[in-house]
Design an enzyme around this catalytic site. Structure first.
Site, mmCIF file in Angstrom:
data_model
loop_
_atom_site.group_PDB
_atom_site.id
_atom_site.type_symbol
_atom_site.label_atom_id
_atom_site.label_comp_id
_atom_site.label_asym_id
_atom_site.label_seq_id
_atom_site.Cartn_x
_atom_site.Cartn_y
_atom_site.Cartn_z
ATOM 1 N N ASP A 82 30.863 33.800 3.706
ATOM 2 C CA ASP A 82 30.230 35.108 3.524
ATOM 3 C C ASP A 82 29.495 35.355 4.852
ATOM 4 O O ASP A 82 29.870 34.751 5.874
ATOM 5 C CB ASP A 82 29.258 35.083 2.324
ATOM 6 C CG ASP A 82 28.858 36.482 1.851
ATOM 7 O OD1 ASP A 82 29.636 37.123 1.140
ATOM 8 O OD2 ASP A 82 27.758 36.958 2.217
ATOM 9 N N LYS A 104 27.717 32.012 -6.189
ATOM 10 C CA LYS A 104 27.369 32.335 -4.798
ATOM 11 C C LYS A 104 26.333 31.334 -4.330
ATOM 12 O O LYS A 104 25.596 30.781 -5.151
ATOM 13 C CB LYS A 104 26.755 33.742 -4.734
ATOM 14 C CG LYS A 104 26.861 34.370 -3.380
ATOM 15 C CD LYS A 104 28.165 35.112 -3.234
ATOM 16 C CE LYS A 104 28.385 35.665 -1.864
ATOM 17 N NZ LYS A 104 29.530 36.596 -1.845
HETATM 18 N N1 GLU Z 1 32.123 36.157 0.178
HETATM 19 C C1 GLU Z 1 33.293 36.878 -0.210
HETATM 20 C C2 GLU Z 1 32.931 37.859 -1.310
HETATM 21 O O1 GLU Z 1 31.850 38.426 -1.284
HETATM 22 C C3 GLU Z 1 34.471 35.973 -0.509
HETATM 23 C C4 GLU Z 1 34.218 34.921 -1.548
HETATM 24 C C5 GLU Z 1 35.364 33.924 -1.727
HETATM 25 O O2 GLU Z 1 36.377 34.038 -1.068
HETATM 26 O O3 GLU Z 1 35.176 33.052 -2.579
HETATM 27 O O4 GLU Z 1 33.682 38.147 -2.206
#
Ligand code: GLU
Length: 450
Positions: free
Chosen positions: A169, A129
């Site tokens: 996100d 992340k």
């Molecule tokens: N931010 C999204 C999550 O919390 C998607 C992440 C992604 O697609 O890599 O899973």
């Protein structure tokens, strides 16, 4: 012999000592430790391997300066991050969050959850992340572009389609992914699927924008089916008004439910008549094109109410879908939902319910789905975007949607497999944590101490 509680407390003492100033990260780890440590203790293959101790330490954390110039020529400095948490089952994968609250604690909690979530999707993705404390609110398109370019001018050296694949996100949507991708491609001179959530004409997947919201509703639907129930004629309260909330609302409406709320950081929109498909199209225009606040809905639909500074949890409903942000639903809100007859809570955001709120739902034995299972549809469809990029191929809307549905059903069944107690009650928190853990832990065991 050490009791299970003693083992959990001892483990958490060590994690707290090393991460003292990271409350969100500690909260996410505590929840996993409580369910996974008893499982480890009853499975000899994991004994003495320190798998969870290894999993709570990120493989790598990158922190960098992002300098950019606003439209008035003023220089700003933000902090950029990428937490590469675990790559046992695939390249790091997870979104980028741009929000003033972003710090290491929040990104480590999100990266930690992402490891379990990605494992649950059945696809080969590790967890990561990233993001920045940059606030996109009120910025012009040019300022957003300059910030995204500056951010990628450092991040590019740490990512790659087989290394780490970021996505969106909070605060990062199609517009930001476009700017980020443009700079990556320019610096690296390489057109690859290094980001997901791309535009449809340059490598994006159909259904990716819808996937987190749709997936959450598919998951809730799977839970309701266990109780021989459905969304038909249910009153549904949704928080948030971003991408996840919008598409959760769309799917609830399609399944015959009545959506009565959406919200943002300034308050809650309550439309007792229901937000139907036409009103939802208006909301999408408002939020995604005009980038306005949800409060302006009442100017066009004056029968609706805007509850300034309030969350939606006091509105009577049968199903609640928290789709805004972490810790947005506390124990008082949980008690109010229960008193009003709520039978199902399915998290669209990451960790929106506090631990005490979750306890209240589980004590009342209502259906409760943790985000790492119920919001996994977003990253799962990112995984499908990566597959299509590797194949240099594009699946139809129906094909992707069918795969998403199947994945959400698989996740539901994995949770039920590991989380059903002798009385038949399914603890989806326990089920998600153990099912997510087992796959990563087995890969780590196979790969040795690295
Ligand atoms: N931010 C999204 C999550 O919390 C998607 C992440 C992604 O697609 O890599 O899973």
């Amino acid at each position: 012999m050490e009791s299970q509680q003693e083992a959990i407390d001892k483990f958490m003492e060590g994690v707290k000592a090393r991460n003292m100033h990271e409350p969100e990260f500690l909260q996410a780890v505590q929840e996993v430790a409580e369910t996974v440590i008893p499982y480890i203790k009853s499975h000899d293959i994991y004994k003495g391997k320190y798998i969870l101790t290894r999993m709570v330490e990120p493989e790598r954390v990158i922190m960098f300066r992002v300098s950019w110039v606003d439209d008035a020529g003023i220089i700003h400095v933000n902090r950029g991050f990428r937490v590469q948490m675990n790559s046992a089952i695939g390249p790091y994968k997870g979104g980028l969050r741009f929000h003033p609250s972003v710090n290491l604690s929040i990104l480590k909690f999100l990266a930690f959850e992402q490891v379990f979530k990605n494992s649950l999707t059945t696809l080969p993705m590790g967890g990561g992340k990233g993001g920045s404390d940059f606030d996109p609110k009120g910025k012009s398109d040019d300022e957003i572009m300059r910030f995204c370019h500056a951010f990628m001018s450092e991040l590019f050296r740490h990512i790659g389609h087989n290394i780490d694949v970021p996505a969106g996100d909070i605060g990062v949507g199609a517009r930001e992914v476009g700017f980020l991708f443009g700079m990556y491609k320019k610096i690296c001179n390489n057109f690859t699927g290094v980001l997901t959530g791309k535009g449809l004409t340059w490598g994006g997947s159909l259904i990716r924008p819808e996937a987190t919201g749709y997936g959450n509703v598919y998951f809730a639907q799977n839970m309701l089916v266990q109780k021989k129930d459905s969304f038909e004629r249910k009153t549904v309260v949704i928080s948030g008004s971003g991408n996840v909330a919008q598409y959760a609302a769309e799917k609830v409406i399609q399944l015959g439910g009545k959506v009565v709320s959406l919200s943002d950081s300034s308050g809650t929109l309550f439309d007792a008549e229901g937000i139907d498909a036409e009103k939802l199209a208006f909301v999408m225009q408002l939020k995604n094109v005009k980038r306005a606040r949800i409060s302006s809905y009442v100017e066009t639909y004056p029968h609706a109410q805007f509850l300034k500074g309030k969350t939606p949890w006091s509105i009577p409903c049968e199903v609640a879908l928290p789709c805004a942000t972490q810790n947005e639903l506390d124990v008082k809100a949980a008690e109010q939902l229960l008193a009003n007859g709520c039978i199902c809570v399915s998290e669209g955001a990451n960790m929106p319910c506090t631990p005490e709120a979750i306890q209240a739902f589980q004590k009342a034995k209502i259906l409760f789905a943790p985000g790492k299972a119920s919001n996994a549809g977003g990253v799962a469809t990112s995984g499908l975007e990566m597959t299509q990029n590797s194949l240099r191929f594009k699946w139809s809307r129906n094909e992707v949607d069918a795969k998403l549905k199947e994945i959400m059903e698989d996740i539901h069944n994995s949770c039920a497999r590991y989380g059903t107690d002798p009385s038949g009650y399914v603890d989806y928190v326990k089920g998600a944590n153990i099912a997510g853990f087992v796959k990563v832990a087995d890969a780590m065991l196979a790969q040795g101490i690295v």
